[in-house]
Design a protein around this motif. Structure first.
Motif, PDB file in Angstrom:
ATOM      1  N   MET A  77     -15.398  -2.547  40.543  1.00 16.63           N
ATOM      2  CA  MET A  77     -15.658  -1.256  39.233  1.00 16.63           C
ATOM      3  C   MET A  77     -15.426  -1.640  37.631  1.00 16.63           C
ATOM      4  SD  MET A  77     -12.225   1.243  39.936  1.00 16.63           S
ATOM      5  CE  MET A  77     -12.264   1.750  38.169  1.00 16.63           C
ATOM      6  N   THR A  78     -14.708  -4.028  37.648  1.00 13.49           N
ATOM      7  CA  THR A  78     -14.983  -4.017  36.694  1.00 13.49           C
ATOM      8  C   THR A  78     -16.215  -4.526  36.779  1.00 13.49           C
ATOM      9  OG1 THR A  78     -12.626  -4.958  36.844  1.00 13.49           O
ATOM     10  CG2 THR A  78     -14.385  -7.040  35.910  1.00 13.49           C
ATOM     11  N   TYR A  79     -17.004  -5.266  37.889  1.00 11.63           N
ATOM     12  CA  TYR A  79     -18.652  -5.618  38.508  1.00 11.63           C
ATOM     13  C   TYR A  79     -19.287  -4.814  37.263  1.00 11.63           C
ATOM     14  CZ  TYR A  79     -22.363  -6.483  39.820  1.00 11.63           C
ATOM     15  OH  TYR A  79     -24.847  -6.745  40.177  1.00 11.63           O
TER      16      TYR A  79
ATOM     17  N   ILE B 202     -11.016  -2.948  42.620  1.00 11.66           N
ATOM     18  CA  ILE B 202     -10.851  -3.732  40.736  1.00 11.66           C
ATOM     19  C   ILE B 202     -11.604  -3.872  40.901  1.00 11.66           C
ATOM     20  CG2 ILE B 202      -9.295  -4.087  39.285  1.00 11.66           C
ATOM     21  CD1 ILE B 202      -6.918  -3.358  40.960  1.00 11.66           C
ATOM     22  N   GLY B 203     -11.605  -5.011  41.333  1.00  9.10           N
ATOM     23  CA  GLY B 203     -12.873  -6.184  41.444  1.00  9.10           C
ATOM     24  C   GLY B 203     -14.776  -5.350  41.120  1.00  9.10           C
TER      25      GLY B 203
ATOM     26  N   ARG C  22     -22.536  -2.038  31.144  1.00 13.40           N
ATOM     27  CA  ARG C  22     -21.734  -1.680  29.571  1.00 13.40           C
ATOM     28  C   ARG C  22     -22.791  -1.564  28.999  1.00 13.40           C
ATOM     29  NH1 ARG C  22     -23.050  -7.527  30.470  1.00 13.40           N
ATOM     30  NH2 ARG C  22     -23.683  -8.095  28.692  1.00 13.40           N
TER      31      ARG C  22
ATOM     32  N   ALA D 117     -18.337  -2.641  35.676  1.00  9.87           N
ATOM     33  CA  ALA D 117     -18.338  -1.648  34.345  1.00  9.87           C
ATOM     34  C   ALA D 117     -19.134  -2.869  33.019  1.00  9.87           C
ATOM     35  CB  ALA D 117     -16.898  -1.823  33.444  1.00  9.87           C
ATOM     36  N   TYR D 118     -18.600  -4.304  33.863  1.00 11.09           N
ATOM     37  CA  TYR D 118     -19.641  -5.339  32.887  1.00 11.09           C
ATOM     38  C   TYR D 118     -20.935  -5.382  33.207  1.00 11.09           C
ATOM     39  CZ  TYR D 118     -20.930  -9.917  31.513  1.00 11.09           C
ATOM     40  OH  TYR D 118     -21.454 -11.072  31.257  1.00 11.09           O
TER      41      TYR D 118
END
Length: 272
Positions: free
Chosen positions: A47-49, A44-45, A55, A51-52
């Motif tokens: 994926m979040t990185y 999840i980390g 972006r 996506a950010y």
């Protein structure tokens, strides 16, 4: 070289949890929880990185990021699959290590003692019958309640007199099949004196839901006293032979009709 191998085996063996079945299965549970949480945080980390980092702001030129992929662009570079290989390698190490450790732990559950330590076990035979459990002790006496000492390994040898049953004590993490003509084994160590419940986990007839038994864990000294008194008072302390106990067990383990009620009904019908 041989000494290094032996030391490695000893170190690996030290990783296998010991003690009661409850301790062993709790260890397995927490290891899976910890690894699952760690893997989840990493995935999840990342994926979040990603996506950010990638972006969309609507203005690619202002972002100043030459690495940003564009729609229709064919991927180039990427380290020639190094990231993919690293992720697969780490996943394989984690999964294989977890499988090996869990397998070793379950081997301990299946055979927790050596031949020398087996003499210290208390072996009790368990016989399933519609709809009650009979417990036969080493002295030949039987009871419809299971009495055991605290802090001692108890091995149960389980079978059935009629149909398939399944004997289990959920609070002590002990469970095994009761099969006609065969025996299965399970074991447990009860750390605290008290009362527990044993149940049947195999649908075995109309009285299945009432096929329970009380499990009494006693202090070792109290158990020795109780064990020595077995047979002296068949109706006392929940112990005695099968014939003395059956009158107590049958009303609670049947399909709602007890033995005395059936007998009185038949007598009244014959009289009339």
């Amino acid at each position: 070289m041989n000494g290094d191998v032996i030391q490695l085996v000893v170190q690996v063996d030290d990783l296998i949890p010991r003690g009661t079945r409850m301790n062993v299965f709790e260890s397995i549970y927490w290891v899976f929880i910890a690894l699952g949480t760690l893997v989840g945080i990493i995935v999840i980390g990342y994926m979040t990185y990603s996506a950010y980092r990638y972006r969309s702001t609507g203005d690619h030129a202002a972002d100043g990021d030459d690495d940003r992929p564009y729609l229709g662009e064919l991927p180039t570079g990427g380290g020639k699959g190094r990231k993919l290989f690293l992720s697969f390698a780490l996943s394989a190490v984690v999964v294989i290590s977890l499988i090996v450790w869990t397998y070793g732990t379950l081997l301990y559950v299946e055979s927790p003692v050596s031949a020398q330590e087996a003499d210290e076990e208390l072996e009790i035979q368990v016989v399933g019958q519609q709809f009650a459990w009979e417990f036969i002790y080493p002295n030949g006496e039987s009871s419809f309640e299971l009495h055991v000492p605290a802090d001692q390994r108890v091995r149960l040898v389980v079978t059935s007199d009629d149909v398939f049953h399944n004997f289990g004590i959920p609070a002590l993490r002990a469970k095994t099949d009761a099969i006609p003509g065969q025996t299965t084994e399970t074991w447990f160590i009860a750390e605290q004196p008290g009362e527990y419940q044993a149940h049947c986990y195999e649908l075995c007839g109309a009285g299945h839901s009432g096929m329970n038994a009380k499990v009494v864990v006693m202090e070792p000294s109290a158990y020795e006293e109780w064990y020595a008194s077995m047979g002296e008072n068949a109706s006392g302390n929940g112990s005695g032979d099968a014939s003395g106990e059956n009158a107590t067990a049958t009303p609670t383990a049947g399909n709602g009709t007890n033995a005395s009620g059936t007998a009185s009904t038949n007598a009244s019908e014959n009289t009339s």
